[in-house]
Design a protein around this motif. Structure first.
Motif, PDB file in Angstrom:
ATOM      1  N   LEU A   5       0.806  -1.235   0.000  1.00 55.29           N
ATOM      2  CA  LEU A   5       0.000   0.000   0.000  1.00 55.29           C
ATOM      3  C   LEU A   5       0.835   1.278   0.000  1.00 55.29           C
ATOM      4  O   LEU A   5       0.317   2.342  -0.332  1.00 55.29           O
ATOM      5  CB  LEU A   5      -0.934  -0.001   1.219  1.00 55.29           C
ATOM      6  N   ALA A   6       2.104   1.173   0.399  1.00 52.50           N
ATOM      7  CA  ALA A   6       2.934   2.389   0.478  1.00 52.50           C
ATOM      8  C   ALA A   6       3.738   2.569  -0.801  1.00 52.50           C
ATOM      9  O   ALA A   6       3.895   1.621  -1.583  1.00 52.50           O
ATOM     10  CB  ALA A   6       3.867   2.294   1.680  1.00 52.50           C
ATOM     11  N   ASN A   7       4.248   3.769  -0.974  1.00 53.51           N
ATOM     12  CA  ASN A   7       5.168   4.026  -2.080  1.00 53.51           C
ATOM     13  C   ASN A   7       6.505   3.343  -1.745  1.00 53.51           C
ATOM     14  O   ASN A   7       7.148   3.711  -0.760  1.00 53.51           O
ATOM     15  CB  ASN A   7       5.347   5.544  -2.220  1.00 53.51           C
ATOM     16  N   PRO A   8       6.933   2.364  -2.563  1.00 54.33           N
ATOM     17  CA  PRO A   8       8.167   1.635  -2.227  1.00 54.33           C
ATOM     18  C   PRO A   8       9.410   2.524  -2.235  1.00 54.33           C
ATOM     19  O   PRO A   8      10.464   2.141  -1.712  1.00 54.33           O
ATOM     20  CB  PRO A   8       8.256   0.538  -3.297  1.00 54.33           C
ATOM     21  N   GLU A   9       9.278   3.714  -2.842  1.00 52.86           N
ATOM     22  CA  GLU A   9      10.420   4.645  -2.897  1.00 52.86           C
ATOM     23  C   GLU A   9      10.462   5.563  -1.667  1.00 52.86           C
ATOM     24  O   GLU A   9      11.296   6.471  -1.597  1.00 52.86           O
ATOM     25  CB  GLU A   9      10.306   5.548  -4.138  1.00 52.86           C
ATOM     26  N   ALA A  10       9.550   5.371  -0.718  1.00 55.16           N
ATOM     27  CA  ALA A  10       9.446   6.289   0.426  1.00 55.16           C
ATOM     28  C   ALA A  10      10.804   6.489   1.097  1.00 55.16           C
ATOM     29  O   ALA A  10      11.561   5.535   1.305  1.00 55.16           O
ATOM     30  CB  ALA A  10       8.429   5.744   1.432  1.00 55.16           C
ATOM     31  N   LYS A  11      11.070   7.746   1.466  1.00 52.79           N
ATOM     32  CA  LYS A  11      12.341   8.075   2.109  1.00 52.79           C
ATOM     33  C   LYS A  11      12.175   8.358   3.599  1.00 52.79           C
ATOM     34  O   LYS A  11      13.154   8.451   4.339  1.00 52.79           O
ATOM     35  CB  LYS A  11      12.976   9.293   1.423  1.00 52.79           C
ATOM     36  N   THR A  12      10.896   8.571   4.014  1.00 47.50           N
ATOM     37  CA  THR A  12      10.673   8.914   5.428  1.00 47.50           C
ATOM     38  C   THR A  12       9.614   8.006   6.045  1.00 47.50           C
ATOM     39  O   THR A  12       8.567   7.750   5.451  1.00 47.50           O
ATOM     40  CB  THR A  12      10.196  10.373   5.548  1.00 47.50           C
ATOM     41  N   PHE A  13       9.906   7.541   7.258  1.00 45.59           N
ATOM     42  CA  PHE A  13       8.981   6.681   8.003  1.00 45.59           C
ATOM     43  C   PHE A  13       8.827   7.276   9.396  1.00 45.59           C
ATOM     44  O   PHE A  13       9.802   7.755   9.988  1.00 45.59           O
ATOM     45  CB  PHE A  13       9.559   5.259   8.085  1.00 45.59           C
ATOM     46  N   GLY A  14       7.597   7.255   9.913  1.00 50.61           N
ATOM     47  CA  GLY A  14       7.363   7.765  11.266  1.00 50.61           C
ATOM     48  C   GLY A  14       6.819   6.669  12.157  1.00 50.61           C
ATOM     49  O   GLY A  14       6.101   5.775  11.692  1.00 50.61           O
ATOM     50  N   MET A  15       7.165   6.732  13.442  1.00 50.40           N
ATOM     51  CA  MET A  15       6.675   5.730  14.395  1.00 50.40           C
ATOM     52  C   MET A  15       6.110   6.439  15.610  1.00 50.40           C
ATOM     53  O   MET A  15       6.839   7.146  16.328  1.00 50.40           O
ATOM     54  CB  MET A  15       7.849   4.823  14.806  1.00 50.40           C
ATOM     55  N   PHE A  16       4.816   6.285  15.858  1.00 50.30           N
ATOM     56  CA  PHE A  16       4.203   6.774  17.093  1.00 50.30           C
ATOM     57  C   PHE A  16       4.194   5.632  18.108  1.00 50.30           C
ATOM     58  O   PHE A  16       3.635   4.566  17.831  1.00 50.30           O
ATOM     59  CB  PHE A  16       2.761   7.229  16.845  1.00 50.30           C
ATOM     60  N   GLY A  17       4.812   5.865  19.266  1.00 50.64           N
ATOM     61  CA  GLY A  17       4.924   4.821  20.289  1.00 50.64           C
ATOM     62  C   GLY A  17       6.274   4.141  20.134  1.00 50.64           C
ATOM     63  O   GLY A  17       6.589   3.608  19.066  1.00 50.64           O
ATOM     64  N   CYS A  18       7.081   4.194  21.186  1.00 47.32           N
ATOM     65  CA  CYS A  18       8.436   3.636  21.103  1.00 47.32           C
ATOM     66  C   CYS A  18       8.623   2.477  22.085  1.00 47.32           C
ATOM     67  O   CYS A  18       9.719   2.252  22.590  1.00 47.32           O
ATOM     68  CB  CYS A  18       9.481   4.721  21.364  1.00 47.32           C
ATOM     69  N   GLY A  19       7.531   1.770  22.365  1.00 43.69           N
ATOM     70  CA  GLY A  19       7.630   0.613  23.268  1.00 43.69           C
ATOM     71  C   GLY A  19       8.072  -0.616  22.497  1.00 43.69           C
ATOM     72  O   GLY A  19       8.827  -0.534  21.527  1.00 43.69           O
ATOM     73  N   ILE A  20       7.591  -1.771  22.944  1.00 46.59           N
ATOM     74  CA  ILE A  20       7.973  -3.045  22.323  1.00 46.59           C
ATOM     75  C   ILE A  20       7.655  -3.021  20.830  1.00 46.59           C
ATOM     76  O   ILE A  20       8.493  -3.347  19.982  1.00 46.59           O
ATOM     77  CB  ILE A  20       7.197  -4.212  22.993  1.00 46.59           C
ATOM     78  N   GLN A  21       6.437  -2.621  20.497  1.00 43.92           N
ATOM     79  CA  GLN A  21       6.025  -2.618  19.098  1.00 43.92           C
ATOM     80  C   GLN A  21       6.743  -1.545  18.291  1.00 43.92           C
ATOM     81  O   GLN A  21       7.103  -1.774  17.140  1.00 43.92           O
ATOM     82  CB  GLN A  21       4.504  -2.445  18.988  1.00 43.92           C
ATOM     83  N   GLY A  22       6.936  -0.383  18.889  1.00 48.45           N
ATOM     84  CA  GLY A  22       7.652   0.687  18.174  1.00 48.45           C
ATOM     85  C   GLY A  22       9.044   0.207  17.780  1.00 48.45           C
ATOM     86  O   GLY A  22       9.469   0.350  16.622  1.00 48.45           O
ATOM     87  N   LYS A  23       9.738  -0.378  18.724  1.00 44.23           N
ATOM     88  CA  LYS A  23      11.112  -0.854  18.433  1.00 44.23           C
ATOM     89  C   LYS A  23      11.078  -1.945  17.360  1.00 44.23           C
ATOM     90  O   LYS A  23      11.888  -1.953  16.433  1.00 44.23           O
ATOM     91  CB  LYS A  23      11.770  -1.378  19.717  1.00 44.23           C
ATOM     92  N   ALA A  24      10.129  -2.882  17.502  1.00 44.40           N
ATOM     93  CA  ALA A  24      10.067  -3.998  16.543  1.00 44.40           C
ATOM     94  C   ALA A  24       9.757  -3.480  15.132  1.00 44.40           C
ATOM     95  O   ALA A  24      10.336  -3.955  14.144  1.00 44.40           O
ATOM     96  CB  ALA A  24       9.024  -5.014  17.000  1.00 44.40           C
ATOM     97  N   HIS A  25       8.862  -2.497  15.029  1.00 42.55           N
ATOM     98  CA  HIS A  25       8.544  -1.928  13.709  1.00 42.55           C
ATOM     99  C   HIS A  25       9.786  -1.267  13.095  1.00 42.55           C
ATOM    100  O   HIS A  25      10.084  -1.458  11.920  1.00 42.55           O
ATOM    101  CB  HIS A  25       7.428  -0.882  13.835  1.00 42.55           C
TER     102      HIS A  25
END
Ligand SMILES: NC(=O)c1ccc[n+]([C@@H]2O[C@H](COP(=O)([O-])OP(=O)(O)OC[C@H]3O[C@@H](n4cnc5c(N)ncnc54)[C@H](O)[C@@H]3O)[C@@H](O)[C@H]2O)c1
Length: 353
Positions: A144-164
């Motif tokens: 679903l995302a643009n495979p050329e994406a240069k920026t990624f954001g993560m809300f929440g830096c717990g277990i799931q945030g780190k794993a993502h």
């Protein structure tokens, strides 16, 4: 792949079905050395099987013994994989204060013999959940995302945030910057300390929700789910072309963001409709385009142009856990991991080696 009979004979050579079960702790599960790549592939396979109706998976039911806590019962059967069982998974956000070193998400699986229903294994599924959840987000991002994406954001830096953050470059290899945001600043510092050596992109501690929302092409979120959501990201900060992926229901964005998405996918339509009856979506679900697995399996098109606002909301499905549990169980039997526990005789009795 082995036939049903070949597979069951293989298991019977290693486990006395009906007499004993194999207990696997989290460390035993990790010691099987199942790879992140395999979990990613199995997760995608399970999502597609679910959307092609090649599995049996009733919507999860739950208990809510504390405010904003959950305990979910998640059964699944995948006939083509000969895999069958149930996960009992919980999330208690306040456990963070009680047990600082342990995840607030805790899960166990009873893995069953699909032919007799006998329990074959009782295994910890906390680590499996930790990895298969971002694997679902990665499947969504891949399609679903643009495979050329240069920026990624993560809300929440717990277990799931780190794993993502650890895994996202597997499907978005051109990332240059990863912005992370958490209300608890030390969680951001910890994520950067742990994840920066493992990824190529530069991880940036964002100053606000707004910065992440405005600067990132693809954003994932993993913050606690509240029964009365208090959205923190304003509609005006979100633009066409972005891809928003969530494993925490509608916790982050103003409702109008979901309602104006060009494509809105769910992992299981049935599941989210049940969650709606529990009150998880007080403003209602938006128009649903497809299940995420239907897009992954090619039944529905994914992103068709760079200007679409695409949202994928995946609450997690038992098929993902059970398909991974089978691989873990097989590997554990093969490498003689875990402890065999008698089902009927005294646990002081040794049933077999
Ligand atoms: N969809 C799935 O399959 C699945 C699987 C596992 C967990 N989850 C969900 O993912 C979420 C996170 O789980 P976890 O195990 O990473 O928990 P966690 O407690 O390890 O991490 C949550 C983080 O969110 C931060 N946070 C809290 N409120 C916030 C806010 N308003 N804004 C930004 N950050 C905030 C906390 O400080 C914490 O660092 C939970 O909602 C959980 O239910 C979903």
């Amino acid at each position: 792949m082995m036939t049903n009979n070949e597979y069951r004979n293989w298991v019977k050579e290693r486990l006395n079905i009906g007499e004993e079960l194999l207990y696997l702790s989290m460390q035993d599960v990790k010691d099987t050395q199942i790879s992140v790549e395999e979990i990613l592939n199995l997760t995608e396979k399970a999502m597609i099987a679910y959307s092609e109706r090649k599995s049996e998976m009733p919507a999860k039911i739950g208990l809510h013994s504390q405010p904003d806590s959950l305990m979910h019962a998640m059964p699944a059967y995948l006939p083509d994989e000969l895999a069958c069982g149930i996960k009992w998974g919980s999330n208690f956000p306040t456990n963070r204060e009680r047990y600082p070193d342990i995840t607030p998400t805790n899960c166990q699986i009873i893995y069953n013999d699909h032919e007799t229903g006998m329990p074959l294994s009782f295994l910890d599924a906390t680590w499996i959940t930790e990895v298969r959840t971002p694997a679902v987000s990665l499947v969504a991002a891949k399609h679903l995302a643009n495979p050329e994406a240069k920026t990624f954001g993560m809300f929440g830096c717990g277990i799931q945030g780190k794993a993502h953050v650890k895994m996202i470059e597997r499907v978005l290899p051109k990332l240059e910057k990863i912005y992370v945001y958490d209300v608890f600043e030390p969680a951001m510092d910890k994520l950067i300390e742990i994840c920066q050596p493992l990824v190529n992109a530069t991880i940036v501690k964002a100053a606000s929700y707004e910065q992440v929302a405005k600067q990132c092409e693809v954003i994932a979120s993993a913050i606690p789910i509240h029964h009365n959501p208090n959205p923190v990201v304003k509609d005006e900060w979100i633009s066409k072309g972005q891809t928003l992926i969530m494993c925490d229901c509608h916790s982050v964005y103003e409702d109008s963001v979901y309602k104006r998405a060009d494509i809105y996918t769910l992992d299981s339509i049935e599941q989210h409709k049940v969650l709606e009856t529990y009150g998880y979506y007080p403003w209602g679900l938006p128009e649903i385009y497809a299940e995420t697995g239907a897009v992954a399996g090619g039944l529905k098109q994914g992103r068709t142009n760079k200007d679409q606002l695409i949202i994928s909301n995946n609450v997690g499905m038992a098929v993902e856990d059970i398909i991974v549990a089978k691989s873990v169980f097989d590997r554990a039997l093969e490498h003689n991991l875990g402890i065999k526990i008698p089902l009927w005789k005294s646990t002081k009795t040794k049933v077999s080696n």
